[in-house]
Write a protein that holds these residues in place. Sequence first.
Motif, mmCIF file in Angstrom:
data_model
loop_
_atom_site.group_PDB
_atom_site.id
_atom_site.type_symbol
_atom_site.label_atom_id
_atom_site.label_comp_id
_atom_site.label_asym_id
_atom_site.label_seq_id
_atom_site.Cartn_x
_atom_site.Cartn_y
_atom_site.Cartn_z
ATOM 1 N N THR A 334 56.783 13.425 1.130
ATOM 2 C CA THR A 334 56.854 12.278 2.058
ATOM 3 C C THR A 334 55.918 11.992 3.032
ATOM 4 O OG1 THR A 334 58.035 11.618 0.176
ATOM 5 C CG2 THR A 334 57.330 9.852 2.513
ATOM 6 N N ALA A 335 56.631 12.892 3.449
ATOM 7 C CA ALA A 335 56.387 13.350 5.210
ATOM 8 C C ALA A 335 54.494 13.281 4.958
ATOM 9 C CB ALA A 335 57.161 14.338 5.646
ATOM 10 N N PHE A 336 54.282 14.649 4.404
ATOM 11 C CA PHE A 336 52.865 15.121 4.989
ATOM 12 C C PHE A 336 51.852 14.235 4.251
ATOM 13 C CE2 PHE A 336 54.576 19.366 3.529
ATOM 14 C CZ PHE A 336 55.275 20.223 5.002
ATOM 15 N N ALA A 337 52.556 13.237 3.294
ATOM 16 C CA ALA A 337 51.065 12.115 2.909
ATOM 17 C C ALA A 337 50.675 10.866 3.819
ATOM 18 C CB ALA A 337 51.848 11.206 1.389
ATOM 19 N N LEU A 338 52.988 10.761 5.014
ATOM 20 C CA LEU A 338 52.283 9.479 5.931
ATOM 21 C C LEU A 338 51.833 10.211 6.887
ATOM 22 C CD1 LEU A 338 53.781 7.154 7.098
ATOM 23 C CD2 LEU A 338 56.309 8.547 7.575
ATOM 24 N N TYR A 339 51.440 11.130 7.241
ATOM 25 C CA TYR A 339 50.765 12.299 8.104
ATOM 26 C C TYR A 339 49.603 12.210 8.106
ATOM 27 C CZ TYR A 339 48.266 17.086 9.561
ATOM 28 O OH TYR A 339 47.466 17.787 10.052
ATOM 29 N N ARG A 340 48.869 12.733 6.517
ATOM 30 C CA ARG A 340 47.204 12.555 6.758
ATOM 31 C C ARG A 340 47.021 11.322 6.878
ATOM 32 N NH1 ARG A 340 44.324 11.390 2.445
ATOM 33 N NH2 ARG A 340 41.814 12.683 2.074
#
Length: 386
Positions: A334-340
Amino acid sequence: MGQPRTAPRIAIVGAGLGGIAAALLLRQEGFDATLYEQAPGFSRLGAGIHVGPNVMKILRRIGLEPAMEAMGSHPDYWHSRNGSDGAVIAEIPLGEYARRTYGAAYLTVHRGDFHQLMVDAVPAGSLCYDKRLTRIEDLGHDVVLGFADGTTAEADIVIGADGVNSVIREHMLGTEAPRYTGWVAHRAVFPASALARSGHRFDPCVKWWSEDRHMMVYYVTEAQDEYYYVTGVPQAEWDMSKAWVQSSQEEMREAFAGYHPMVQALIDACSDITKWPLLERDPLPLWSRGRLVMLGDACHPMKPHMAQGAAMAIEDAAMLARCLKAVGAGDHETAFALYRANRIERASRVQKVSHDNTWLRDNEDPSWVFGYDVFSAPLVEPSRAA
Ligand code: FAD
């Protein structure tokens, strides 16, 4: 089964400006971050770099803003000049205007000095040299990194900050060399005193333009005693086995024949000139998979014509740290999706403008780049991102 770990182990592959920024910002947020760098150490290679207010706000967070302010040149303007007659075609205010309008200073510095400042801020033991990543195994519950020296390391999260030829990108998306753009950059750093005899008064930060080539020139020290030029010149072919080659004053004179006497004086001032290929990739379909995520040139290499490539890597690092903090490293996907979601649009726009080489050629408003604050920009939900 052992005890569950509370602090996830974050491995960052590559200690360029993006990787080091990630390490410093993640550690500041309480994460355990270790850098693995292939080089045996770093030296002061001959190159300069622009550090805009968007980056200075991140250095403020890390605590390095005063040291940067003391190190870099503070140009009052970015000038764009016509290559043949030197006429000013754009005058972009920086200096006090930048502080007031964009919230931080605009500097030009020696890239090696900036990098060393960042390296020195990394706590002892958190930066491992001579660790060239050759193998990655994502086991689901953690990741094993294999290095060329035969050693391995384990991590819960791996950040690929390993540049344009990223091994992490290759692991995620397959082997594909970056594209040679058909352009090269000549670079030279030299004492400003070498220009004294020319009798000209040189601008602190200026880009000389003609139809198909340019030369960007600026001081790289606070004392303005070292000057730097970097070009963009078309060249049909590049031998991709070479990262850079030596160039010469003869080659520069030929490339900039017909340019203003000030440009000829710059060429006369220095015989140690290197030449670099400019490489690109199209925007990648994914920036992360499982426990692996990328930043900087690993996921969006670009032509350097906005002087924002490293800036985008450092902004990525700050946004990644922000998202891991907000979501928690336990839910890294989830953190990586938010980052991208919060980086893709801006990084792709900068990639496009850099490709087109139009930045600040005219008197445009640069506030969308310089005014950006990665820590206060409202977060976009992944479903609403491009
Ligand atoms: P890099 O700086 O490439 O760092 C990657 C690191 O990973 C390196 O230290 C490398 O040794 C290491 N590494 C690679 N593979 C491995 C491996 N397998 N294992 C372990 N370590 C590995 N940007 C600006 O913001 N301003 C400018 O003025 C500017 N001028 C530029 C001028 C030119 C001519 C060029 C070519 C670029 C310029 N850039 C500028 C762009 C900038 O240099 C890059 O965008 C920036 O360096 C990217 O940072 P990074 O940390 O993502 O990657």
